[in-house]
Design a protein around this motif. Structure first.
Motif, short mmCIF file in Angstrom:
data_model
loop_
_atom_site.label_atom_id
_atom_site.label_comp_id
_atom_site.label_asym_id
_atom_site.label_seq_id
_atom_site.Cartn_x
_atom_site.Cartn_y
_atom_site.Cartn_z
N SER A 115 43.23 45.86 35.17
CA SER A 115 42.49 44.93 36.03
C SER A 115 43.27 44.78 37.34
O SER A 115 44.50 44.71 37.33
CB SER A 115 42.34 43.58 35.33
OG SER A 115 41.80 42.61 36.20
N HIS A 129 42.36 41.19 31.67
CA HIS A 129 41.81 40.74 32.94
C HIS A 129 42.77 39.75 33.59
O HIS A 129 43.41 38.94 32.91
CB HIS A 129 40.45 40.06 32.75
CG HIS A 129 39.36 40.99 32.36
ND1 HIS A 129 38.62 41.70 33.26
CD2 HIS A 129 38.90 41.34 31.14
CE1 HIS A 129 37.73 42.45 32.62
NE2 HIS A 129 37.89 42.24 31.33
N GLY A 143 43.23 36.36 35.73
CA GLY A 143 42.46 35.13 35.79
C GLY A 143 41.63 35.00 37.04
O GLY A 143 40.52 34.47 37.02
N TYR A 144 42.12 35.48 38.18
CA TYR A 144 41.41 35.44 39.44
C TYR A 144 41.52 36.79 40.11
O TYR A 144 42.45 37.57 39.86
CB TYR A 144 41.99 34.36 40.38
CG TYR A 144 42.01 32.97 39.77
CD1 TYR A 144 40.85 32.25 39.59
CD2 TYR A 144 43.21 32.40 39.36
CE1 TYR A 144 40.87 30.98 39.04
CE2 TYR A 144 43.25 31.13 38.80
CZ TYR A 144 42.07 30.43 38.64
OH TYR A 144 42.08 29.18 38.09
N GLN A 145 40.59 37.08 40.97
CA GLN A 145 40.66 38.30 41.75
C GLN A 145 41.59 38.15 42.94
O GLN A 145 42.13 39.13 43.44
CB GLN A 145 39.26 38.71 42.23
CG GLN A 145 38.34 39.15 41.10
CD GLN A 145 37.00 39.62 41.62
OE1 GLN A 145 36.64 39.36 42.77
NE2 GLN A 145 36.24 40.31 40.79
N SER A 167 30.61 35.69 29.70
CA SER A 167 31.09 34.98 30.88
C SER A 167 31.14 35.92 32.08
O SER A 167 31.36 37.12 31.94
CB SER A 167 32.47 34.41 30.59
OG SER A 167 33.20 34.20 31.77
N SER A 168 30.93 35.35 33.27
CA SER A 168 30.98 36.17 34.49
C SER A 168 32.37 36.74 34.74
O SER A 168 32.55 37.54 35.66
CB SER A 168 30.53 35.33 35.69
OG SER A 168 31.33 34.16 35.82
N THR A 169 33.34 36.32 33.93
CA THR A 169 34.65 36.98 34.00
C THR A 169 34.54 38.42 33.53
O THR A 169 35.25 39.31 34.02
CB THR A 169 35.67 36.22 33.12
OG1 THR A 169 35.72 34.86 33.54
CG2 THR A 169 37.05 36.83 33.24
N TRP A 170 33.60 38.65 32.56
CA TRP A 170 33.49 39.99 31.97
C TRP A 170 32.18 40.67 32.34
O TRP A 170 32.13 41.88 32.59
CB TRP A 170 33.58 39.91 30.45
CG TRP A 170 34.61 38.94 29.95
CD1 TRP A 170 34.37 37.74 29.36
CD2 TRP A 170 36.04 39.07 30.00
NE1 TRP A 170 35.54 37.11 29.02
CE2 TRP A 170 36.60 37.92 29.40
CE3 TRP A 170 36.91 40.06 30.47
CZ2 TRP A 170 37.97 37.72 29.27
CZ3 TRP A 170 38.27 39.86 30.33
CH2 TRP A 170 38.78 38.72 29.75
N SER A 227 30.21 31.20 34.32
CA SER A 227 31.43 31.69 33.69
C SER A 227 31.51 31.30 32.23
O SER A 227 32.57 31.36 31.63
CB SER A 227 32.66 31.18 34.45
OG SER A 227 32.68 29.77 34.43
#
Length: 938
Positions: free
Chosen positions: A618, A522, A524-526, A28-31, A53
């Motif tokens: 993170s 991580h 959840g959101y930046q 996923s684009s999360t990682w 994602s």
């Protein structure tokens, strides 16, 4: 980054596409992050692809295409690059694998594409080559074949006009071309003449060159061992297929289906599915009618009516389908609610009818009927037919870390009385795991359902469990609830050992190797807005076994001051990994700033102390509560698609979500999506508007398009635009956009009517075979026949092995239609080879006329004597008492390693006395027989 050389295209005009084949493997684009970028006219890099994602783990190469006209035209320094990263270390995939990249003109274009480096050569016509893995009997060959002569190969290809391709057979180890097999063309690759002892492994090299429009040949499959596969990419007649009473159709849209309404009444079906088995007064009936045949040009309609047992028609209707329409499901709603009870039942009948062109009338093709009752509008608890409860579980089987989900459904009318449902989950011993209840306020219409979710099954022991519920009605006199119905179902929770792995499975256990013990955490959101709840997730990258493992996590501000935590979670049971979400409800900074999410993975040693074995962190940001805005850098959107390649009538679906918060100040968010062809023509579109919310929130929506049903095969682009409303002047400002390619593919086919047929050319695998197996993608009633060298057609079956009475070298097949409509879209042929070698021969052009041969009926199969001097496989003789008979047989002159002869006594009571094998007059072996022995000499 993998970056192409600069390409000079300052004079280019028209529509251009970037094409390539990829096999991509990323999380996923999360990682993980994978990109495709192009250099624009201004010199800046522009992103045209970013992984979604959800995990992409492709197992084969798929074609990709991006429209790049605005970046190619007038660009003196066009480039392409593929990038990957940043990435985590817990789960590793294959990353980018790219092949056959080209930049092609999709319409009439001006200018030519030249590399800046003249040493690279002109790329006006795209070209490329591919060399197969090695195959043969040599040790180390990628595809292991049995030792012996090579069988032929078959290439299933489609060549665009003026596109070229050829094949060369090369040495499997040295890559040197094999003489006589260089730069050849055609689907048949004859390997039988190659010295298999000299070349124990081979490779097939294919070279391809596109035409002036940039379109090259397409190769669908390469089949070894004499097998044939033909998906009819191109007109089959040039390959010596004979079409008799049948027709080749290259595009699916022009093709009637085998289940065409009216073409074959045996293939038309209709089914009715009513919403309920019983109704009450005041309800309106609802049902769905599904017509199971294709609407391909003949006027078709559904005729339905609702009537009582006495024949009184209460409701009816006719629905006409548009020829060519893809919609075959009709939702019916009665015109009037029921005004009285009907017991016994009412009858709902539906027929599907097609127009008879000769008579002008409609002929019935198929019908269906259902029955249901209508009862008085009694209150719940007083009508046994309507007072019922049904329950269901979303899943029959749950994983150890799942949340239980179920539903309680009932149909009766409360009519002012309160209703209550009680539910519980118990184990196989009857012990209570969890329970709950729900109250429904009485009303004048039937209530529907309650959804149940429970985390109580999280990580409990695997086994069988019971979900049960009852429904009760309030007795106003006693003020007590009286149960009147119940229901129960079983479900299963798997043990961790039965699952085989958790979210991940690793080779090492936590603590056994410090380098392999990892944790990833991580946010959840930046970017968050002040007031938004923090969310995150962690994953432990080792197996939790033997020793206790502990995870600590906390949140710090930019100065290192801990604002949340430390929070701790500990595991002592055996799990193959751990993945979970985290939240911090009390963490709500009232000011903007940067924050750090930290974690520490620890393991307990023999003394009880905790030892740190891995860490992770993170970063994330909190900003003012402005939500999505034109200046917001994180106003991106993400799309998850149903597949980048659609076949025939598949639906395309995509989920679009915001990466920013929907504001609470009155502005709305609008999502527009388009599906465009390569010339930017609009094929399909849609829109959705998300209203502003009283609190900041993130939104998503799912779109579905049926464009593939009525669009030709080719390349398309799915484009999404996200806008923010300006409430002061009712205008919309673009926040962000997203594009991804879609490929539409259609199934080419051959179709015909009763008696129509297709006949293959002679199929010659190059080795002797004794059986053949034929598979195909077919519809309708078909007769399959095969013919070998003996010259007679015999009936065979699809997906079954057909054995010939003699060893064969050639075969052909014939498919004949036995229904009013049929089609064939793919044929595969596999030869089952004999273990016998064959006599050498020369057949120029494979026309079955052998110009030279060592074949002789009295010799039989070369190198293996399986018949007598007269060419027969057996010889019968009559012997008198003490008589002898001499039967001649040819044998190889040298290198004999096996000899067997069997005699069968037909009518003698005493039997044979013996068998002798002689060369000339000299007996080389003999055997005496007794009455109880087997008459076989070996």
């Amino acid at each position: 980054w993998a970056t192409s050389p600069p390409i000079e295209c300052g004079e280019c005009t028209g529509s251009w596409s970037l094409n390539y084949y990829r096999r991509l493997g990323v999380e996923s684009s999360t990682w993980d992050h994978a990109y495709v970028q192009v250099r624009s006219v201004s010199g800046s890099w522009v992103q045209i692809y970013h992984n979604p994602s959800s995990t992409v783990n492709e197992q084969q190469f798929t074609f990709q295409s991006h429209v790049v006209s605005s970046y190619v035209n007038g660009n003196d320094n066009f480039q392409v690059r593929f990038g990957i990263g940043s990435s985590d270390t817990i789960v590793q995939y294959t990353g980018w694998n790219v092949d056959d990249l080209s930049i092609t003109c999709t319409t009439v274009c001006g200018g030519e594409i030249f590399p800046v480096d003249p040493g690279l050569g002109t790329l006006v016509y795209p070209n490329g080559s591919w060399t197969s893995p090695s195959f043969g009997y040599a040790n180390g060959a990628s595809y292991q074949w049995s030792e012996g002569p090579y069988a032929s190969m078959n290439v299933d290809f489609a060549a665009n006009p003026d596109a070229q391709w050829n094949w060369t057979v090369v040495n499997g180890t040295t890559f040197e071309p094999i003489e006589g097999h260089v730069n050849q063309t055609g689907e048949f690759v004859d390997l039988s003449s190659i010295d298999w002892e000299k070349y124990p492994s081979l490779r097939l090299k294919i070279e391809m060159a596109g035409n002036a429009s940039g379109f090259g040949p397409q190769i669908r499959s390469i089949n070894g061992g004499g097998a044939l596969n033909d998906a009819f990419f191109t007109q089959p007649s040039p390959s010596n297929w004979d079409l008799n009473g049948s027709e080749y159709v290259p595009l699916h849209e022009n093709l009637p289906d085998t289940r065409g309404c009216g073409y074959d009444e045996n293939m038309a079906k209709i089914t009715i599915d009513a919403d309920y088995n019983s109704y009450v007064e005041g309800e309106t009936f609802a049902a769905e009618i599904y017509a199971d045949c294709q609407l391909i040009g003949i006027s078709t309609r559904v005729n339905w009516q609702l009537q009582t047992n006495s024949g009184l028609i209460l409701d009816n209707g006719i629905f006409s389908y548009t020829p060519g329409s893809q919609s075959k499901t009709l939702s019916l709603t009665g015109q009037n609610p029921f005004t009285q009870s009907y017991v016994p039942s009412l009858t709902l009948t539906a027929t599907i009818e097609s127009e008879n062109i000769s008579t002008g009338f409609f002929d019935e093709l198929a019908s269906d009927v259902i029955f249901f009752d209508v009862y008085e509008n009694d209150v719940c608890g007083q009508n046994e037919h309507l007072t019922s409860v049904e329950i269901s579980s979303v899943n029959d089987t749950y994983m150890p870390l799942d949340t239980f989900s179920g539903e309680i459904f009932s149909r009766c009318v409360p009519v002012g009385d309160s209703m209550k449902t009680q539910w519980q989950i118990t184990n196989s011993d009857g012990n209570l795991i969890t329970s709950g209840s729900d109250l429904w306020v009485g009303g004048s219409i039937p209530f529907d359902s309650s959804s149940i979710t429970s985390n109580a099954i999280y990580n409990i022991t695997g086994g069988h469990y019971l979900f049960s519920a009852n429904i009760s009605r309030l007795n106003t006199s006693s003020n007590q609830y009286v149960e009147f119905d119940s229901d129960s179902i079983q479900f299963e929770i798997l043990n961790q050992s039965d699952v085989g792995s958790g979210p991940f499975e690793f080779q090492s256990d936590c603590g056994t190797d410090g380098n392999d013990s990892t944790v990833e955490i991580h946010s959840g959101y930046q970017s968050y807005a002040i007031g938004e709840q923090f969310l995150g997730a962690y994953a432990v990258g080792c197996n939790l076994v033997e020793k206790p493992v502990q995870l600590n996590w906390w949140i710090e501000n930019s100065t290192g001051f801990v604002l949340e935590g430390p929070n701790s979670e500990e595991w002592t049971s055996t799990l193959l990994s751990k993945f979970a979400t985290i939240s911090a409800p009390s963490f709500a900074p009232s000011y903007p700033g940067d924050f750090l999410l930290q974690s520490s993975l620890n393991q307990q040693d023999e003394t009880g102390n905790w030892e740190e074995i891995s860490t992770s962190n993170s970063t994330f940001t909190y900003s003012e509560n402005e939500g999505c805005s034109v200046a917001e850098e994180n106003s991106f959107i993400v799309s998850y698609d149903s597949g980048m390649t659609l076949y025939d009538e598949e639906s395309y679906s995509a989920t679009i979500s915001t990466g920013c918060l929907i504001p609470d100040r009155g502005e709305r968010i609008k999502i527009d999506w388009d599906i465009l062809s390569t010339d930017d023509s609009l094929v399909d579109s849609g829109s959705d508007i998300w209203p502003s919310h009283s609190i900041l929130s993130r939104m998503s929506t799912t779109f579905t398009s049926q464009f593939a049903k009525n669009s030709p095969q080719g390349e398309y682009v799915f484009k999404v635009m996200m806008y923010l409303e300006d409430s002061t002047n009712s205008s919309w400002s673009l926040l962000d956009s997203f594009e991804e390619p879609i490929s539409k593919r259609t199934s080419q086919t051959i179709y015909g009517a009763i008696g129509g047929s297709i006949t293959s050319a002679w199929l010659s695998p190059g080795l002797p075979f004794y059986a053949i197996e034929i598979d195909g993608v077919t519809h309708g009633n078909l007769k399959l026949e095969v013919m070998n060298d003996q010259g007679a057609w015999v009936t065979a079956s699809f997906n079954a092995q057909h054995e010939f009475s003699h060893i064969s070298y050639n075969a052909k097949l014939r498919i004949t239609g036995e229904s009013s409509y049929w089609n064939v879209s793919e044929v595969s042929v596999e030869f089952i080879f004999s273990e016998l070698p064959y006599a050498p021969f020369i057949d120029v052009g494979w026309d079955q006329e052998k110009e030279w041969s060592f074949e002789n009926p009295s010799i039989g199969t070369w190198g293996w004597q399986d018949r007598f001097w007269d060419g027969n496989f057996s010889h019968q003789t009559t012997l008198t008492n003490n008589g002898q008979a001499v039967i001649d047989v040819w044998i190889p002159k040298q290198d004999i390693h096996h000899f067997q002869v069997t005699a069968t006594d037909l009518d003698s009571a005493n039997g044979l006395e013996g068998l002798n094998v002689l060369i000339g007059s000299q007996a080389i072996v003999s055997r005496d027989f007794f009455s109880t022995s087997k008459y076989q000499l070996e």
